[in-house]
Write a protein that holds these residues in place. Structure first.
Motif, short mmCIF file in Angstrom:
data_model
loop_
_atom_site.label_atom_id
_atom_site.label_comp_id
_atom_site.label_asym_id
_atom_site.label_seq_id
_atom_site.Cartn_x
_atom_site.Cartn_y
_atom_site.Cartn_z
N GLU A 1 5.38 5.65 2.00
CA GLU A 1 5.53 4.80 0.82
C GLU A 1 4.36 5.00 -0.13
N PRO A 2 4.53 4.58 -1.39
CA PRO A 2 3.39 4.63 -2.32
C PRO A 2 2.35 3.57 -1.93
N LEU A 3 1.17 3.75 -2.44
CA LEU A 3 0.11 2.78 -2.19
C LEU A 3 0.51 1.43 -2.80
N PRO A 4 0.32 0.34 -2.07
CA PRO A 4 0.73 -0.97 -2.59
C PRO A 4 -0.26 -1.51 -3.63
N ALA A 5 0.17 -2.51 -4.36
CA ALA A 5 -0.68 -3.15 -5.37
C ALA A 5 -1.95 -3.71 -4.73
#
Length: 156
Positions: free
Chosen positions: A120-124
């Protein structure tokens, strides 16, 4: 000058060099990994950074404080002497910035590891963590530079 004073001063200078070097190195590698934006790279880099802080930076901080206090005792300088007092205040400020930075590095590592493992992309939360890490680093770095100046110039 006594031989004891010279040895303690040598250890103090070595530990200050180690502290500055590892601090800059860790910040550089962590920031470059962050700029790449690749969770796998960030996780690997942050894992190494956390180990380096535990192995090098933390012991250097302890040695700095102990040898600095020992040197003041050997030289007979009170802790209330202007440049010593300012250096100690800055040392505490550095610690107040550095301790949260340690936690933030662990958090960034964990968030990057989770993102990498899940593809997954890096989270906020990762970006918020790195913003805090970045902004807490500046007062710590400037304070360490000021402490170096105080140690060399010994004003007032």
């Amino acid at each position: 000058m006594s031989l004891l004073y010279l040895w303690v001063k040598w250890i103090h200078i070595l530990s200050s060099t180690l502290l500055m070097g590892t601090g800059l190195g860790i910040a550089f590698f962590m920031w470059v990994a962050h700029l790449r934006g690749d969770a796998k790279v960030i996780a690997a880099t942050a894992r190494t950074v956390v180990i380096a802080d535990a192995c090098f930076t933390a012991p250097a901080v302890v040695v700095q404080l102990l040898t600095g206090l020992w040197l003041t005792r050997i030289m007979g300088i009170p802790l209330t002497h202007y440049w010593i007092k300012v250096a100690l205040i800055l040392f505490v400020l550095v610690g107040c910035c550095w301790l949260p930075v340690l936690w933030l590095q662990v958090r960034a590592r964990n968030l990057a590891m989770q993102a990498s493992a899940g593809g997954e992309p890096l989270p906020a939360a990762y970006y918020r963590t790195m913003r805090w890490w970045f902004w807490l680093g500046w007062p710590a770095f400037i304070s360490v530079v000021a402490i170096f100046w105080l140690m060399v110039m010994k004003p007032g």
